[in-house]
Design an enzyme around this catalytic site. Sequence first.
Site, PDB file in Angstrom:
ATOM      1  N   VAL A  14       0.828  -1.202   0.000  1.00 59.42           N
ATOM      2  CA  VAL A  14       0.000   0.000   0.000  1.00 59.42           C
ATOM      3  C   VAL A  14       0.869   1.262   0.000  1.00 59.42           C
ATOM      4  O   VAL A  14       0.734   2.118  -0.872  1.00 59.42           O
ATOM      5  CB  VAL A  14      -0.954  -0.001   1.217  1.00 59.42           C
ATOM      6  CG1 VAL A  14      -1.605   1.359   1.393  1.00 59.42           C
ATOM      7  CG2 VAL A  14      -2.026  -1.050   0.993  1.00 59.42           C
ATOM      8  N   THR A 130      -5.468  -0.546   7.402  1.00 63.28           N
ATOM      9  CA  THR A 130      -6.842  -0.941   7.747  1.00 63.28           C
ATOM     10  C   THR A 130      -6.882  -1.277   9.243  1.00 63.28           C
ATOM     11  O   THR A 130      -6.104  -2.109   9.711  1.00 63.28           O
ATOM     12  CB  THR A 130      -7.243  -2.173   6.921  1.00 63.28           C
ATOM     13  OG1 THR A 130      -7.125  -1.817   5.542  1.00 63.28           O
ATOM     14  CG2 THR A 130      -8.657  -2.619   7.233  1.00 63.28           C
ATOM     15  N   LEU A 161      -7.315   0.329  -2.920  1.00 68.05           N
ATOM     16  CA  LEU A 161      -6.708  -0.246  -4.128  1.00 68.05           C
ATOM     17  C   LEU A 161      -6.742  -1.767  -4.054  1.00 68.05           C
ATOM     18  O   LEU A 161      -6.685  -2.349  -2.967  1.00 68.05           O
ATOM     19  CB  LEU A 161      -5.259   0.238  -4.293  1.00 68.05           C
ATOM     20  CG  LEU A 161      -4.178  -0.226  -3.316  1.00 68.05           C
ATOM     21  CD1 LEU A 161      -3.645  -1.624  -3.630  1.00 68.05           C
ATOM     22  CD2 LEU A 161      -3.041   0.744  -3.313  1.00 68.05           C
ATOM     23  N   LEU A 219     -13.505  -1.803   6.681  1.00 67.59           N
ATOM     24  CA  LEU A 219     -13.777  -3.201   7.012  1.00 67.59           C
ATOM     25  C   LEU A 219     -15.049  -3.668   6.308  1.00 67.59           C
ATOM     26  O   LEU A 219     -15.127  -4.789   5.789  1.00 67.59           O
ATOM     27  CB  LEU A 219     -13.943  -3.372   8.531  1.00 67.59           C
ATOM     28  CG  LEU A 219     -12.708  -3.122   9.390  1.00 67.59           C
ATOM     29  CD1 LEU A 219     -13.011  -3.371  10.861  1.00 67.59           C
ATOM     30  CD2 LEU A 219     -11.556  -4.025   8.952  1.00 67.59           C
ATOM     31  N   ALA A 223     -15.632  -6.679   3.641  1.00 72.06           N
ATOM     32  CA  ALA A 223     -16.556  -7.747   4.031  1.00 72.06           C
ATOM     33  C   ALA A 223     -17.628  -7.944   2.951  1.00 72.06           C
ATOM     34  O   ALA A 223     -17.956  -9.083   2.583  1.00 72.06           O
ATOM     35  CB  ALA A 223     -17.198  -7.414   5.377  1.00 72.06           C
ATOM     36  N   CYS A 274      -5.920  -9.389   2.884  1.00 71.83           N
ATOM     37  CA  CYS A 274      -6.863  -8.552   3.647  1.00 71.83           C
ATOM     38  C   CYS A 274      -8.254  -9.122   3.884  1.00 71.83           C
ATOM     39  O   CYS A 274      -8.803  -8.939   4.970  1.00 71.83           O
ATOM     40  CB  CYS A 274      -6.960  -7.197   2.990  1.00 71.83           C
ATOM     41  SG  CYS A 274      -5.397  -6.304   3.137  1.00 71.83           S
TER      42      CYS A 274
HETATM   43  P1  NAD Z   1       3.019  -4.872   3.964  1.00 72.65           P
HETATM   44  O1  NAD Z   1       3.323  -5.911   4.954  1.00 72.65           O
HETATM   45  O2  NAD Z   1       3.307  -5.096   2.518  1.00 72.65           O
HETATM   46  O3  NAD Z   1       3.778  -3.515   4.353  1.00 72.65           O
HETATM   47  C1  NAD Z   1       3.840  -3.006   5.649  1.00 72.65           C
HETATM   48  C2  NAD Z   1       5.246  -2.441   5.881  1.00 72.65           C
HETATM   49  O4  NAD Z   1       5.280  -1.782   7.144  1.00 72.65           O
HETATM   50  C3  NAD Z   1       6.349  -3.520   5.941  1.00 72.65           C
HETATM   51  O5  NAD Z   1       7.312  -3.270   4.938  1.00 72.65           O
HETATM   52  C4  NAD Z   1       6.931  -3.384   7.356  1.00 72.65           C
HETATM   53  O6  NAD Z   1       8.324  -3.599   7.422  1.00 72.65           O
HETATM   54  C5  NAD Z   1       6.591  -1.945   7.688  1.00 72.65           C
HETATM   55  N1  NAD Z   1       6.595  -1.665   9.118  1.00 72.65           N
HETATM   56  C6  NAD Z   1       6.048  -2.385  10.134  1.00 72.65           C
HETATM   57  N2  NAD Z   1       6.263  -1.793  11.302  1.00 72.65           N
HETATM   58  C7  NAD Z   1       6.980  -0.669  11.058  1.00 72.65           C
HETATM   59  C8  NAD Z   1       7.497   0.373  11.876  1.00 72.65           C
HETATM   60  N3  NAD Z   1       7.316   0.370  13.186  1.00 72.65           N
HETATM   61  N4  NAD Z   1       8.176   1.374  11.281  1.00 72.65           N
HETATM   62  C9  NAD Z   1       8.351   1.377   9.935  1.00 72.65           C
HETATM   63  N5  NAD Z   1       7.878   0.427   9.110  1.00 72.65           N
HETATM   64  C10 NAD Z   1       7.185  -0.588   9.662  1.00 72.65           C
HETATM   65  O7  NAD Z   1       1.489  -4.514   4.176  1.00 72.65           O
HETATM   66  P2  NAD Z   1       0.484  -3.876   3.088  1.00 72.65           P
HETATM   67  O8  NAD Z   1      -0.091  -4.943   2.221  1.00 72.65           O
HETATM   68  O9  NAD Z   1       1.117  -2.678   2.472  1.00 72.65           O
HETATM   69  O10 NAD Z   1      -0.695  -3.404   4.050  1.00 72.65           O
HETATM   70  C11 NAD Z   1      -0.530  -2.315   4.934  1.00 72.65           C
HETATM   71  C12 NAD Z   1      -1.887  -1.942   5.487  1.00 72.65           C
HETATM   72  O11 NAD Z   1      -2.746  -1.542   4.418  1.00 72.65           O
HETATM   73  C13 NAD Z   1      -2.624  -3.091   6.178  1.00 72.65           C
HETATM   74  O12 NAD Z   1      -3.356  -2.552   7.266  1.00 72.65           O
HETATM   75  C14 NAD Z   1      -3.581  -3.588   5.121  1.00 72.65           C
HETATM   76  O13 NAD Z   1      -4.737  -4.152   5.681  1.00 72.65           O
HETATM   77  C15 NAD Z   1      -3.941  -2.326   4.392  1.00 72.65           C
HETATM   78  N6  NAD Z   1      -4.347  -2.505   2.992  1.00 72.65           N
HETATM   79  C16 NAD Z   1      -3.677  -3.379   2.164  1.00 72.65           C
HETATM   80  C17 NAD Z   1      -4.043  -3.488   0.822  1.00 72.65           C
HETATM   81  C18 NAD Z   1      -3.330  -4.421  -0.112  1.00 72.65           C
HETATM   82  O14 NAD Z   1      -3.770  -4.549  -1.244  1.00 72.65           O
HETATM   83  N7  NAD Z   1      -2.266  -5.082   0.273  1.00 72.65           N
HETATM   84  C19 NAD Z   1      -5.072  -2.684   0.313  1.00 72.65           C
HETATM   85  C20 NAD Z   1      -5.720  -1.796   1.174  1.00 72.65           C
HETATM   86  C21 NAD Z   1      -5.339  -1.706   2.507  1.00 72.65           C
HETATM   87  C1  UGA Z   2      -9.255  -6.261  -2.051  1.00 72.65           C
HETATM   88  C2  UGA Z   2     -10.282  -5.183  -2.395  1.00 72.65           C
HETATM   89  O1  UGA Z   2     -10.787  -5.413  -3.712  1.00 72.65           O
HETATM   90  C3  UGA Z   2      -9.649  -3.805  -2.325  1.00 72.65           C
HETATM   91  O2  UGA Z   2     -10.640  -2.814  -2.560  1.00 72.65           O
HETATM   92  C4  UGA Z   2      -9.033  -3.609  -0.944  1.00 72.65           C
HETATM   93  O3  UGA Z   2      -8.384  -2.363  -0.862  1.00 72.65           O
HETATM   94  C5  UGA Z   2      -8.032  -4.718  -0.678  1.00 72.65           C
HETATM   95  O4  UGA Z   2      -8.703  -5.996  -0.774  1.00 72.65           O
HETATM   96  C6  UGA Z   2      -7.440  -4.672   0.686  1.00 72.65           C
HETATM   97  O5  UGA Z   2      -7.997  -4.086   1.605  1.00 72.65           O
HETATM   98  O6  UGA Z   2      -6.393  -5.303   0.789  1.00 72.65           O
HETATM   99  P1  UGA Z   2      -7.284  -7.485  -3.329  1.00 72.65           P
HETATM  100  O7  UGA Z   2      -7.344  -8.427  -2.180  1.00 72.65           O
HETATM  101  O8  UGA Z   2      -5.976  -6.925  -3.730  1.00 72.65           O
HETATM  102  O9  UGA Z   2      -8.245  -6.237  -3.047  1.00 72.65           O
HETATM  103  O10 UGA Z   2      -7.894  -8.198  -4.621  1.00 72.65           O
HETATM  104  P2  UGA Z   2      -9.387  -8.504  -5.132  1.00 72.65           P
HETATM  105  O11 UGA Z   2      -9.468  -8.154  -6.544  1.00 72.65           O
HETATM  106  O12 UGA Z   2     -10.410  -7.931  -4.229  1.00 72.65           O
HETATM  107  O13 UGA Z   2      -9.443 -10.087  -5.025  1.00 72.65           O
HETATM  108  C7  UGA Z   2      -9.471 -10.748  -3.766  1.00 72.65           C
HETATM  109  C8  UGA Z   2      -9.659 -12.232  -3.975  1.00 72.65           C
HETATM  110  O14 UGA Z   2     -10.994 -12.533  -4.402  1.00 72.65           O
HETATM  111  C9  UGA Z   2      -8.740 -12.818  -5.046  1.00 72.65           C
HETATM  112  O15 UGA Z   2      -8.254 -14.069  -4.623  1.00 72.65           O
HETATM  113  C10 UGA Z   2      -9.650 -12.961  -6.248  1.00 72.65           C
HETATM  114  O16 UGA Z   2      -9.227 -13.954  -7.144  1.00 72.65           O
HETATM  115  C11 UGA Z   2     -10.961 -13.327  -5.570  1.00 72.65           C
HETATM  116  N1  UGA Z   2     -12.146 -13.013  -6.393  1.00 72.65           N
HETATM  117  C12 UGA Z   2     -12.427 -11.733  -6.712  1.00 72.65           C
HETATM  118  C13 UGA Z   2     -12.970 -14.043  -6.807  1.00 72.65           C
HETATM  119  O17 UGA Z   2     -12.720 -15.217  -6.509  1.00 72.65           O
HETATM  120  N2  UGA Z   2     -14.079 -13.745  -7.554  1.00 72.65           N
HETATM  121  C14 UGA Z   2     -14.387 -12.460  -7.904  1.00 72.65           C
HETATM  122  O18 UGA Z   2     -15.428 -12.252  -8.578  1.00 72.65           O
HETATM  123  C15 UGA Z   2     -13.541 -11.437  -7.468  1.00 72.65           C
END
Ligand code: NAD
Ligand code: UGA
Length: 453
Positions: A14, A130, A161, A219, A223, A274
Site C-alpha cells: 500500500v 486498515t 486499491l 472493514l 466484508a 486482507c
Molecule cells: P506490507 O506488509 O506489505 O507492508 C507493511 C510495511 O510496514 C512492511 O514493509 C513493514 O516492514 C513496515 N513496518 C512495520 N512496522 C513498522 C514500523 N514500526 N516502522 C516502519 N515500518 C514498519 O502490508 P500492506 O499490504 O502494504 O498493508 C498495509 C496496510 O494496508 C494493512 O493494514 C492492510 O490491511 C492495508 N491494505 C492493504 C491493501 C493491499 O492490497 N495489500 C489494500 C488496502 C489496505
Molecule cells: C481487495 C479489495 O478489492 C480492495 O478494494 C481492498 O483495498 C483490498 O482488498 C485490501 O484491503 O487489501 P485485493 O485483495 O488486492 O483487493 O484483490 P481482489 O481483486 O479484491 O481479489 C481478492 C480475492 O478474491 C482474489 O483471490 C480474487 O481472485 C478473488 N475473487 C475476486 C474471486 O474469486 N471472484 C471475484 O469475482 C472477485
Amino acid sequence: MSMKNILCIGAGYVGGPTMAVIADRCPDIKVTVVDINERRIAAWNSDELPIYEPGLEEVVKRCRSRNLFYSTDIPKGIREADIIFVSVNTPTKTFGAGAGKAADLQYLEKTARSIVEHAENGKIVVEKSTLPVRTAQAMSRILHSNTKNLKFQILSNPEFLAEGTAIRDLENPDRVLIGGMETPEGEAAIEELVSVYARWVPRERIITTNLWSSELTKLVSNALLAQRVSSVNSISALCERTEANIDEVTGAAGKDSRIGPKFLKASIGFGGSCFKKDILNLVYLCGHYGLPEVADYWEQVIRMNEFQSRRFVGNMLAAMFNTVADKRIAIFGFAFKADTGDTRESPACSVCLQLLEEHARLNIHDPKALGNAKLDLEGATGEINYLEDPYEAAEGAHAIAVMTEWKSFRELDYRRIFDSMEKPAFLFDGRNILDHAALYEIGFNVYPIGKKA
Ligand code: NAD
Ligand code: UGA
C-alpha cells in the site's frame, strides 16, 4: 511557500504504490517513504522493485529522486514531515487475547510511539492501514502522551486499491474517503488532505466523514466484497449438483442493476492479505461490542471460503479415482490473483497443502510468484518442483489445476500440453478461464467450477 513534506511509514503493497502516485501527481510535495525493513527500502531504490504491480515501475522511475524518496531514517522523516501516513501491516493476532481474530496493532503502536519520540512540532497523522473502528482514539492518546505539548490531528484515509490494478485504482479511484474529528481543527486537517487528493481526483469523489465511519467503512467494504465471492462460490456447489451453470446464473443475476455484474466470478476461493483478516477483525469487533449474531453472520463468509478450496480438492480426488498419491500434478498459478506476485492467503497454497497431504507430487508454475511460493511452502513435506516454463510443469503430469486467472494460461498450446501428459489427462479449472469445450475436444477430462465442461 516551502515545499510540503509527506512521510509514509511502511513501504509495502500500500505505502509503496500510494506514495508513488501522490508524488507523481503532486510535484510540489516532497514524499518520503520509510520502513524498518532495510532490504525493502534498498529494493525500492533499485531497478528490482520489491513488488510487482503493472505500471508501478514507470511511476517510480519518473519520481524517484525528484520528489519521491525511500529511506530507513525514520526519525529524520518524522522530524521533517507535515503529514504522516501510517501504512504498516495490521495482521491477525496470533497470540493472547483475541488470537486468530483481532488485529495485531503492535506495529501501529510502535509507529505512533516513534512519532511521539521524534516529532518537534504538531502534525497530521493519517491512518492508511486498515484498522479496527475506534483505533484513532488509541492513536490520539498515544500521540498526546508527549511531554512537548505537541498537538496532532488524526485522520482516517483507508486505501481501497486492489493488487494487480493498484496504479489504475490510485489514479482513478471510485472514491477517496477521509474521516476526521468534527472540530474546527479536525475539519482543517481534513481539508488539507482533501487538497492533496483534489490535484487529480474529482472533488465529488472525495468523501469526508467522521473518524469512526471512515475506519468502519474500510472493514465493511472488504466484508461486502468477500461476501459476494462466498455467495457465488456457495451457489457454484449447488450448480455442480443440479446441472445449472454458475456463469449463466451470475451472468443473468448480475444484469439486475441492483446486483451488478462485478465480483461475481466463481473461484477456488478468495485470497489476499486482507479479506480474511479484515472479516475476522469485524467478527471480533462484533463480539467485543456484544453482537454475537452479527459476528456469526460474517464468520460464515470465511467458512464458505474454506469449504470451497476443500471442495475443489475433493472434486479432484473423486475424478482421479480417489487417489492422487504419487501422481504428478501441475499447479498453474500460485498468486492469489492475476497480475501480482503476492501469495498471501492464496487459495493455491491451501490446495497445494491438501494435495501434498494426499501424497501428490507438485510441479508449480507461476509467471510472477514462484519466489513467494517457495517461501510459503518451505517446510511442507513432499515433492515440490518450481518451474518457470508451464510446458515443463505439465510434462508427465496426470492433471493440471488452474489456481490463478493469469491471461498467459489462456494462450498456451494445450494440444502440445495434452500430448506430453499421462493419460487420462485431467484439467481442473479453478478460475473458469479456459475454453473448456476446446480442451474437451483435445481429449482432456475437464472440470470447471460450478458447471459442466
Ligand atoms: P506490507 O506488509 O506489505 O507492508 C507493511 C510495511 O510496514 C512492511 O514493509 C513493514 O516492514 C513496515 N513496518 C512495520 N512496522 C513498522 C514500523 N514500526 N516502522 C516502519 N515500518 C514498519 O502490508 P500492506 O499490504 O502494504 O498493508 C498495509 C496496510 O494496508 C494493512 O493494514 C492492510 O490491511 C492495508 N491494505 C492493504 C491493501 C493491499 O492490497 N495489500 C489494500 C488496502 C489496505
Ligand atoms: C481487495 C479489495 O478489492 C480492495 O478494494 C481492498 O483495498 C483490498 O482488498 C485490501 O484491503 O487489501 P485485493 O485483495 O488486492 O483487493 O484483490 P481482489 O481483486 O479484491 O481479489 C481478492 C480475492 O478474491 C482474489 O483471490 C480474487 O481472485 C478473488 N475473487 C475476486 C474471486 O474469486 N471472484 C471475484 O469475482 C472477485
